[in-house]
Design an enzyme around this catalytic site. Structure first.
Site, short mmCIF file in Angstrom:
data_model
loop_
_atom_site.label_atom_id
_atom_site.label_comp_id
_atom_site.label_asym_id
_atom_site.label_seq_id
_atom_site.Cartn_x
_atom_site.Cartn_y
_atom_site.Cartn_z
N HIS A 1 -9.56 1.02 4.84
CA HIS A 1 -8.21 1.28 5.48
C HIS A 1 -8.04 2.02 6.94
O HIS A 1 -9.16 3.69 6.58
CB HIS A 1 -7.55 1.49 4.93
CG HIS A 1 -6.06 1.32 4.65
ND1 HIS A 1 -5.67 2.67 6.18
CD2 HIS A 1 -4.77 0.88 4.49
CE1 HIS A 1 -3.95 2.39 6.12
NE2 HIS A 1 -3.41 1.61 5.84
N GLU B 1 -4.67 -4.74 10.96
CA GLU B 1 -4.15 -4.01 10.92
C GLU B 1 -4.25 -3.04 11.76
O GLU B 1 -5.11 -2.05 12.16
CB GLU B 1 -4.29 -2.96 9.57
CG GLU B 1 -3.23 -3.54 8.20
CD GLU B 1 -3.40 -2.68 7.98
OE1 GLU B 1 -1.87 -2.76 6.44
OE2 GLU B 1 -3.62 -1.59 6.74
N GLU C 1 -6.65 4.68 7.93
CA GLU C 1 -6.59 5.91 7.51
C GLU C 1 -7.62 6.34 7.13
O GLU C 1 -8.34 7.33 7.02
CB GLU C 1 -5.44 6.19 6.37
CG GLU C 1 -4.12 5.55 7.48
CD GLU C 1 -3.13 5.53 6.80
OE1 GLU C 1 -3.20 5.32 5.45
OE2 GLU C 1 -1.84 4.74 6.81
N GLY D 1 3.03 -0.98 4.02
CA GLY D 1 3.08 0.00 3.42
C GLY D 1 4.31 0.80 3.41
O GLY D 1 4.99 0.34 2.47
N ASN E 1 0.76 -1.49 0.04
CA ASN E 1 0.12 -0.24 0.26
C ASN E 1 1.10 0.89 0.02
O ASN E 1 1.39 1.38 0.55
CB ASN E 1 -1.49 0.14 1.53
CG ASN E 1 -1.83 1.21 0.96
OD1 ASN E 1 -2.17 2.28 0.40
ND2 ASN E 1 -2.37 1.14 2.48
N GLY F 1 2.97 2.15 11.00
CA GLY F 1 3.64 3.39 10.89
C GLY F 1 4.20 3.49 11.93
O GLY F 1 5.08 4.08 12.41
N LYS G 1 0.27 4.58 -0.38
CA LYS G 1 -0.44 5.88 0.40
C LYS G 1 0.04 6.58 -0.77
O LYS G 1 0.01 6.67 -2.00
CB LYS G 1 0.34 5.60 1.90
CG LYS G 1 -0.35 4.32 2.82
CD LYS G 1 0.09 4.64 3.93
CE LYS G 1 0.00 2.79 4.94
NZ LYS G 1 -0.16 3.45 6.15
N SER H 1 3.54 -2.15 10.28
CA SER H 1 5.20 -2.52 10.51
C SER H 1 5.95 -3.82 10.25
O SER H 1 6.49 -3.95 10.32
CB SER H 1 5.28 -1.76 11.86
OG SER H 1 4.51 -0.72 11.84
P1 13P Z 1 3.36 0.09 7.41
O1 13P Z 1 4.17 -0.72 7.02
O2 13P Z 1 3.47 1.49 7.24
O3 13P Z 1 3.49 0.23 9.06
O4 13P Z 1 1.79 0.62 6.85
C1 13P Z 1 0.80 -0.35 7.04
C2 13P Z 1 -0.83 -0.21 6.60
O5 13P Z 1 -1.71 0.55 6.83
C3 13P Z 1 -0.73 -0.86 5.15
O6 13P Z 1 -1.96 -0.71 4.63
#
Ligand code: 13P
Length: 253
Positions: A97, A169, A99, A236, A12, A175, A14, A215
Site C-alpha cells: 500500500h 491507487e 502508505e 478507505g 481498507n 484521502g 487503515k 476517494s
Molecule cells: P480513500 O478511499 O480514503 O481515498 O483511501 C483509499 C485507500 O488508500 C484504500 O487503500
C-alpha cells in the site's frame, strides 16, 4: 471481457475502528447484505482484531490483513508473520500500500518477497501500485507503474500470478476527495493489464482482477465499476460505516 472476472469491494480501514465498532459493522453488513456469489467483499481491519473478526465474519464477508512480513519468524519486533495470518484463517493481505511505501520504507523488492510469502501461506495478496502526483504531472505514470509491476511480480509464475489481485491507487487520489476520472482510471488499468500480459500472456492478464482505489464512494462507484477493465474498488474512508460499505457492494451488484 470484464464479466468473467468476479467483482471485488474491499474496505481498507487503515488505523481506524475499535473492536466494538468493527463488530457492529460486520453484524450490520451480514444482516443487510444480500447473499450473492457475484461480488467478493473484504475488509482489512487493524491486526489485533483480525481473529475476532474472522470468527464473526459471516458467510459473505472475508477478512484481510493490512500488512505482513515476508519471513515466517525471527527477531523482528512488532512485525506480523504470514504463518500467524494463516493460523488465524485470514484470507487476504494488502501488500505494498502506498502508505506503507511512503512511511515504512516498503520497496518494490520487499513487496515482491511479501507477495511470494503470501502465496506460500495461501493468503490472497492484494498488490497495491500507484503513482505520486509529481509523476503524473511529469507524464511518467506508466514508467512508475511498470517498475512497480515488473519488480513486484519478479520470479512469480503465471499460475501464482492468477492468485493475485492488483489494486491501482494513484497516491494523489487517496484521502483527497480527488478521484481519477473513470476513463483515466480505466486507461491506466488497461496499461497495467498490458504489463501483466507482457509477463504472462493475454490469457492470464485477462483473468487477473485489477481494482481502483482513491476517494471511491457511493456516488462515484457505479461509474468506475462500469468501465471495461475496472474489476472493483479498494476503499478507505467510505468503507468505515456499514451503510456506506453496503451501498458500495449494492452498486457492484
Ligand atoms: P480513500 O478511499 O480514503 O481515498 O483511501 C483509499 C485507500 O488508500 C484504500 O487503500
Amino acid at each position: 471481457m470484464s464479466s468473467s472476472r468476479k467483482k471485488v469491494i474491499a474496505g481498507n480501514w487503515k488505523m481506524n475502528l475499535t473492536l466494538d465498532n468493527a463488530l457492529s459493522f460486520i453484524y450490520e453488513v451480514n444482516e443487510n447484505l444480500p447473499s450473492n456469489d457475484r461480488v467478493e467483499t473484504i475488509i482489512f481491519p487493524q491486526s489485533p482484531i483480525l481473529s475476532e473478526l474472522v470468527n464473526n465474519q459471516g458467510k459473505d464477508l472475508k477478512i484481510g490483513a493490512q500488512n505482513m512480513h515476508y519471513l515466517e519468524s525471527g527477531a523482528y519486533t512488532g512485525e506480523i508473520s504470514p504463518a500467524i495470518l494463516k493460523d488465524l484463517k485470514v484470507s487476504y493481505v494488502l501488500i505494498g500500500h502506498s502508505e506503507r511505501r511512503q512511511y515504512y520504507n516498503e520497496t518494490n523488492e520487499s513487496v515482491n518477497l511479501k507477495i511470494k510469502a503470501a502465496i506460500k501461506y495461501d493468503l490472497i495478496p492484494v498488490f497495491c501500485v500507484g503513482e505520486l502526483l509529481e509523476s503524473r504531472e511529469k507524464g511518467s505514470t506508466n514508467i512508475v507503474l511498470a517498475n512497480q509491476i515488473y519488480k513486484g511480480l519478479k520470479d512469480i509464475s503465471a499460475e501464482d500470478a492468477l492468485k493475485i489481485i492488483v489494486a491501482y491507487e494513484p497516491v494523489w487520489a487517496i484521502g483527497t476527495g480527488k478521484t481519477a476520472t473513470s476513463t483515466e482510471a480505466n486507461d491506466t488499468i488497461k496499461s497495467i493489464r498490458n504489463m501483466i500480459s507482457k509477463l504472462y500472456g493475454k490469457d492470464v492478464s485477462s483473468k487477473v482482477r485489477i481494482l481502483y482505489g482513491g476517494s471511491v464512494n457511493a456516488n462515484n462507484v457505479v461509474e468506475l465499476l462500469s468501465q471495461s477493465d475496472i474489476d472493483g474498488a479498494l476503499v478507505g474512508g467510505a468503507s468505515l460505516k456499514s451503510a456506506s460499505f453496503i451501498k458500495l457492494v449494492e452498486a457492484a451488484l
